[in-house]
Design a protein around this motif. Structure first.
Motif, PDB file in Angstrom:
ATOM      1  N   PHE A   1     -12.847 -18.065  -3.952  1.00  0.00           N
ATOM      2  CA  PHE A   1     -12.060 -16.946  -4.468  1.00  0.00           C
ATOM      3  C   PHE A   1     -12.676 -15.610  -4.069  1.00  0.00           C
ATOM      4  O   PHE A   1     -11.969 -14.682  -3.682  1.00  0.00           O
ATOM      5  N   VAL A   2     -13.984 -15.505  -4.153  1.00  0.00           N
ATOM      6  CA  VAL A   2     -14.665 -14.261  -3.787  1.00  0.00           C
ATOM      7  C   VAL A   2     -14.507 -13.988  -2.294  1.00  0.00           C
ATOM      8  O   VAL A   2     -14.148 -12.880  -1.881  1.00  0.00           O
ATOM      9  N   VAL A   3     -14.750 -15.002  -1.478  1.00  0.00           N
ATOM     10  CA  VAL A   3     -14.682 -14.824  -0.026  1.00  0.00           C
ATOM     11  C   VAL A   3     -13.257 -14.497   0.414  1.00  0.00           C
ATOM     12  O   VAL A   3     -13.040 -13.583   1.213  1.00  0.00           O
ATOM     13  N   VAL A   4     -12.297 -15.223  -0.106  1.00  0.00           N
ATOM     14  CA  VAL A   4     -10.900 -14.973   0.274  1.00  0.00           C
ATOM     15  C   VAL A   4     -10.473 -13.570  -0.144  1.00  0.00           C
ATOM     16  O   VAL A   4      -9.774 -12.879   0.606  1.00  0.00           O
ATOM     17  N   THR A   5     -10.906 -13.123  -1.298  1.00  0.00           N
ATOM     18  CA  THR A   5     -10.550 -11.774  -1.748  1.00  0.00           C
ATOM     19  C   THR A   5     -11.061 -10.719  -0.775  1.00  0.00           C
ATOM     20  O   THR A   5     -10.316  -9.809  -0.381  1.00  0.00           O
ATOM     21  N   PHE A   6     -12.310 -10.824  -0.358  1.00  0.00           N
ATOM     22  CA  PHE A   6     -12.859  -9.851   0.588  1.00  0.00           C
ATOM     23  C   PHE A   6     -12.179  -9.935   1.947  1.00  0.00           C
ATOM     24  O   PHE A   6     -11.798  -8.919   2.530  1.00  0.00           O
ATOM     25  N   VAL A   7     -12.025 -11.136   2.457  1.00  0.00           N
ATOM     26  CA  VAL A   7     -11.471 -11.297   3.807  1.00  0.00           C
ATOM     27  C   VAL A   7     -10.003 -10.884   3.847  1.00  0.00           C
ATOM     28  O   VAL A   7      -9.565 -10.232   4.803  1.00  0.00           O
ATOM     29  N   ILE A   8      -9.240 -11.225   2.833  1.00  0.00           N
ATOM     30  CA  ILE A   8      -7.824 -10.847   2.811  1.00  0.00           C
ATOM     31  C   ILE A   8      -7.672  -9.328   2.796  1.00  0.00           C
ATOM     32  O   ILE A   8      -6.807  -8.784   3.486  1.00  0.00           O
ATOM     33  N   HIS A   9      -8.507  -8.642   2.041  1.00  0.00           N
ATOM     34  CA  HIS A   9      -8.424  -7.179   2.034  1.00  0.00           C
ATOM     35  C   HIS A   9      -8.788  -6.595   3.400  1.00  0.00           C
ATOM     36  O   HIS A   9      -8.165  -5.633   3.858  1.00  0.00           O
ATOM     37  N   LEU A  10      -9.767  -7.164   4.043  1.00  0.00           N
ATOM     38  CA  LEU A  10     -10.151  -6.703   5.377  1.00  0.00           C
ATOM     39  C   LEU A  10      -9.026  -6.948   6.383  1.00  0.00           C
ATOM     40  O   LEU A  10      -8.624  -6.046   7.126  1.00  0.00           O
ATOM     41  N   VAL A  11      -8.496  -8.151   6.397  1.00  0.00           N
ATOM     42  CA  VAL A  11      -7.439  -8.506   7.347  1.00  0.00           C
ATOM     43  C   VAL A  11      -6.164  -7.716   7.061  1.00  0.00           C
ATOM     44  O   VAL A  11      -5.502  -7.239   7.995  1.00  0.00           O
ATOM     45  N   ALA A  12      -5.827  -7.549   5.803  1.00  0.00           N
ATOM     46  CA  ALA A  12      -4.612  -6.798   5.463  1.00  0.00           C
ATOM     47  C   ALA A  12      -4.725  -5.341   5.903  1.00  0.00           C
ATOM     48  O   ALA A  12      -3.747  -4.759   6.394  1.00  0.00           O
ATOM     49  N   GLY A  13      -5.903  -4.763   5.758  1.00  0.00           N
ATOM     50  CA  GLY A  13      -6.091  -3.382   6.206  1.00  0.00           C
ATOM     51  C   GLY A  13      -5.945  -3.239   7.707  1.00  0.00           C
ATOM     52  O   GLY A  13      -5.286  -2.312   8.200  1.00  0.00           O
ATOM     53  N   VAL A  14      -6.537  -4.155   8.448  1.00  0.00           N
ATOM     54  CA  VAL A  14      -6.420  -4.109   9.911  1.00  0.00           C
ATOM     55  C   VAL A  14      -4.984  -4.400  10.336  1.00  0.00           C
ATOM     56  O   VAL A  14      -4.447  -3.753  11.245  1.00  0.00           O
ATOM     57  N   MET A  15      -4.339  -5.340   9.671  1.00  0.00           N
ATOM     58  CA  MET A  15      -2.954  -5.663  10.006  1.00  0.00           C
ATOM     59  C   MET A  15      -2.034  -4.472   9.737  1.00  0.00           C
ATOM     60  O   MET A  15      -1.148  -4.164  10.546  1.00  0.00           O
ATOM     61  N   LEU A  16      -2.256  -3.796   8.638  1.00  0.00           N
ATOM     62  CA  LEU A  16      -1.459  -2.610   8.322  1.00  0.00           C
ATOM     63  C   LEU A  16      -1.683  -1.516   9.360  1.00  0.00           C
ATOM     64  O   LEU A  16      -0.728  -0.884   9.823  1.00  0.00           O
ATOM     65  N   HIS A  17      -2.928  -1.322   9.749  1.00  0.00           N
ATOM     66  CA  HIS A  17      -3.225  -0.320  10.775  1.00  0.00           C
ATOM     67  C   HIS A  17      -2.557  -0.684  12.104  1.00  0.00           C
ATOM     68  O   HIS A  17      -1.993   0.185  12.780  1.00  0.00           O
ATOM     69  N   MET A  18      -2.620  -1.950  12.476  1.00  0.00           N
ATOM     70  CA  MET A  18      -1.991  -2.381  13.726  1.00  0.00           C
ATOM     71  C   MET A  18      -0.480  -2.190  13.674  1.00  0.00           C
ATOM     72  O   MET A  18       0.136  -1.770  14.654  1.00  0.00           O
ATOM     73  N   GLU A  19       0.098  -2.484  12.543  1.00  0.00           N
ATOM     74  CA  GLU A  19       1.547  -2.358  12.400  1.00  0.00           C
ATOM     75  C   GLU A  19       1.980  -0.891  12.449  1.00  0.00           C
ATOM     76  O   GLU A  19       2.972  -0.550  13.083  1.00  0.00           O
ATOM     77  N   LEU A  20       1.224  -0.032  11.802  1.00  0.00           N
ATOM     78  CA  LEU A  20       1.587   1.387  11.777  1.00  0.00           C
ATOM     79  C   LEU A  20       1.291   2.094  13.095  1.00  0.00           C
ATOM     80  O   LEU A  20       1.905   3.115  13.404  1.00  0.00           O
ATOM     81  N   SER A  21       0.353   1.561  13.870  1.00  0.00           N
ATOM     82  CA  SER A  21       0.035   2.192  15.156  1.00  0.00           C
ATOM     83  C   SER A  21       0.939   1.699  16.279  1.00  0.00           C
ATOM     84  O   SER A  21       0.842   2.189  17.400  1.00  0.00           O
ATOM     85  N   GLY A  22       1.778   0.734  16.007  1.00  0.00           N
ATOM     86  CA  GLY A  22       2.750   0.282  16.994  1.00  0.00           C
ATOM     87  C   GLY A  22       2.301  -0.898  17.830  1.00  0.00           C
ATOM     88  O   GLY A  22       2.949  -1.237  18.811  1.00  0.00           O
ATOM     89  N   ALA A  23       1.228  -1.534  17.492  1.00  0.00           N
ATOM     90  CA  ALA A  23       0.777  -2.718  18.229  1.00  0.00           C
ATOM     91  C   ALA A  23       1.542  -3.925  17.691  1.00  0.00           C
ATOM     92  O   ALA A  23       1.049  -4.686  16.876  1.00  0.00           O
TER      93      ALA A  23
END
Length: 130
Positions: free
Chosen positions: A64-86
């Motif tokens: 639960f701890v690991v998934v919480t950290f990794v999901i927040h990291l991946v979601a942030g990068v995914m959001l950045h990629m989506e908003l930057s047009g990649a």
């Protein structure tokens, strides 16, 4: 009376130093002995102070701890990629999958150590089951 207060203060296990020592993969008691002897294989006792560590198992709280950290990291990068047009799906495959795997493997030992440090400081162990 001052001796009683000093003894009482020494017997109290403070959680934050224990969590910090555990996150550094060190013994939560002394902070000098190693907590793991392989990647995630826990020592039974501390080699320096002899503190029994075998009774403290991270169990199901670790994922639960690991998934919480990794999901927040991946979601942030995914959001950045989506908003930057990649928007090419291969970008997600080539960037997010390795980042998820490496991020998970990188924080597993520290997370397990921090959980063991918390359990040690609070006295939550499997000792009564043995």
């Amino acid at each position: 009376m001052s001796m009683d207060k000093e003894n009482q203060k020494d017997s109290v296990k403070r959680p934050w130093p224990a969590i910090w020592r555990g996150a550094k993969c060190k013994c939560p008691n002394c902070g000098k002995g190693w907590l793991f002897h392989h990647y995630l294989e826990q020592h039974d006792n501390c080699a320096v102070c002899g503190e029994p560590l075998a009774y403290y198992k991270a169990g199901l709280f670790l994922p639960f701890v690991v998934v919480t950290f990794v999901i927040h990291l991946v979601a942030g990068v995914m959001l950045h990629m989506e908003l930057s047009g990649a928007s090419n799906p291969l970008y997600y495959l080539y960037i997010l999958v390795p980042m998820t795997l490496v991020g998970t493997m990188a924080i597993l030992p520290s997370s397990k150590g921090a959980i063991i440090g918390l359990m040690w400081s609070k006295g939550w162990s499997d000792e009564q089951d043995r």
